[in-house]
Design an enzyme around this catalytic site. Structure first.
Site, short mmCIF file in Angstrom:
data_model
loop_
_atom_site.label_atom_id
_atom_site.label_comp_id
_atom_site.label_asym_id
_atom_site.label_seq_id
_atom_site.Cartn_x
_atom_site.Cartn_y
_atom_site.Cartn_z
N HIS A 212 3.86 -0.37 12.64
CA HIS A 212 4.01 -0.34 11.18
C HIS A 212 2.70 0.02 10.47
O HIS A 212 2.67 0.84 9.55
CB HIS A 212 4.49 -1.73 10.72
N ALA B 247 0.82 -1.22 0.00
CA ALA B 247 0.00 0.00 0.00
C ALA B 247 0.85 1.26 0.00
O ALA B 247 0.46 2.30 -0.54
CB ALA B 247 -0.93 -0.01 1.21
N ARG C 277 -14.56 -7.69 4.31
CA ARG C 277 -14.73 -6.44 3.55
C ARG C 277 -14.44 -6.63 2.06
O ARG C 277 -15.02 -5.96 1.21
CB ARG C 277 -13.88 -5.32 4.15
N ILE D 242 -3.31 -4.45 7.34
CA ILE D 242 -3.89 -5.16 8.49
C ILE D 242 -2.99 -4.96 9.71
O ILE D 242 -1.78 -5.15 9.63
CB ILE D 242 -4.06 -6.67 8.17
N1 INI Z 1 1.72 -3.30 2.97
C1 INI Z 1 0.40 -3.48 2.83
O1 INI Z 1 -0.14 -3.23 1.73
N2 INI Z 1 -0.34 -3.94 3.86
C2 INI Z 1 0.20 -4.22 5.07
O2 INI Z 1 -0.53 -4.67 6.00
C3 INI Z 1 1.59 -4.02 5.25
N3 INI Z 1 2.22 -4.34 6.52
O3 INI Z 1 1.51 -4.60 7.49
O4 INI Z 1 3.43 -4.32 6.65
C4 INI Z 1 2.36 -3.55 4.14
N4 INI Z 1 3.68 -3.36 4.24
C5 INI Z 1 4.53 -3.17 3.08
C6 INI Z 1 4.60 -1.73 2.63
O5 INI Z 1 3.39 -1.32 2.04
C7 INI Z 1 5.73 -1.53 1.60
O6 INI Z 1 5.49 -2.31 0.47
C8 INI Z 1 7.10 -1.86 2.17
O7 INI Z 1 7.33 -1.17 3.39
C9 INI Z 1 8.21 -1.45 1.15
O8 INI Z 1 8.20 -0.04 0.93
#
Ligand code: INI
Length: 179
Positions: free
Chosen positions: A88, A56, A127, A82
């Site tokens: 984080h 995300a 969802r 999540i």
């Molecule tokens: N990315 C998500 O889309 N959802 C998550 O729950 C998540 N968690 O929990 O870590 C997550 N982490 C990765 C982040 O979006 C990046 O891709 C990563 O940090 C590299 O930049």
């Protein structure tokens, strides 16, 4: 008073979708129901372009790049953040929402926030589920509504008030000459 509103007739519109691979067991459902939502409202499969990103956090940059091509009437952002045991979640979800909002304003193209932010995996699954909350399908509907309403406003933007007045004056039936 003049009421302007969008519709659900998506014929001829083009949509970009940015989808995160992280939590793919959820985001793949969001994607399929979003595509289904678009095509069931008249969007052709060829008029939908999907770009996958790692998570995300990466959505805003790609969404902005897609929007800046001016090839899409709206860009739909799909992801699932999540909550885990660390903070984080807060960083990723805040940046995704802030970044997507900013990207829409920068590119001047509607963007839809179809990123789930949930406390549990179960909440995310229900969802994304088309028979329950169907957030992917909802994102498609919001995108069509925003694309159609922006199209209405842009026609207005390109037509100065003076031209509209002249046009409507011409359309008026000529006055009968006084006897
Ligand atoms: N990315 C998500 O889309 N959802 C998550 O729950 C998540 N968690 O929990 O870590 C997550 N982490 C990765 C982040 O979006 C990046 O891709 C990563 O940090 C590299 O930049």
């Amino acid at each position: 008073m003049k009421l302007r509103k969008g519709s659900q007739d998506a014929t001829g519109l083009r949509f970009g979708i940015v989808v995160a691979k992280f939590n793919k067991f959820v985001t793949s459902k969001l994607l399929s129901s979003c595509v289904e939502g678009l095509t069931s409202h008249g969007v052709k499969a060829d008029d939908i372009e999907v770009v996958r990103v790692p998570g995300a956090f990466e959505i805003p940059l790609v969404a902005r790049a897609m929007a800046r091509t001016k090839q899409f009437n709206a860009v739909i952002c799909l992801g699932a953040v999540i909550r885990g045991d660390t903070p984080h979640f807060d960083y990723i979800s805040a940046e995704a929402s802030r970044g997507i909002g900013q990207a829409a304003l920068d590119a001047d193209v509607p963007m839809i926030f179809g990123v789930l932010t949930t406390h549990t995996i179960a909440q995310a699954i229900e969802r994304a589920e088309p028979t329950k909350f169907n957030r992917g399908g909802e994102a498609a509907k919001s995108a069509i509504e925003m694309a159609t309403v922006m199209r209405l406003l842009r026609v207005d933007e390109e037509t100065p008030v003076s031209v509209k007045r002249t046009t409507s004056a011409k359309k008026r039936a000529p006055r009968k000459p006084k006897a």
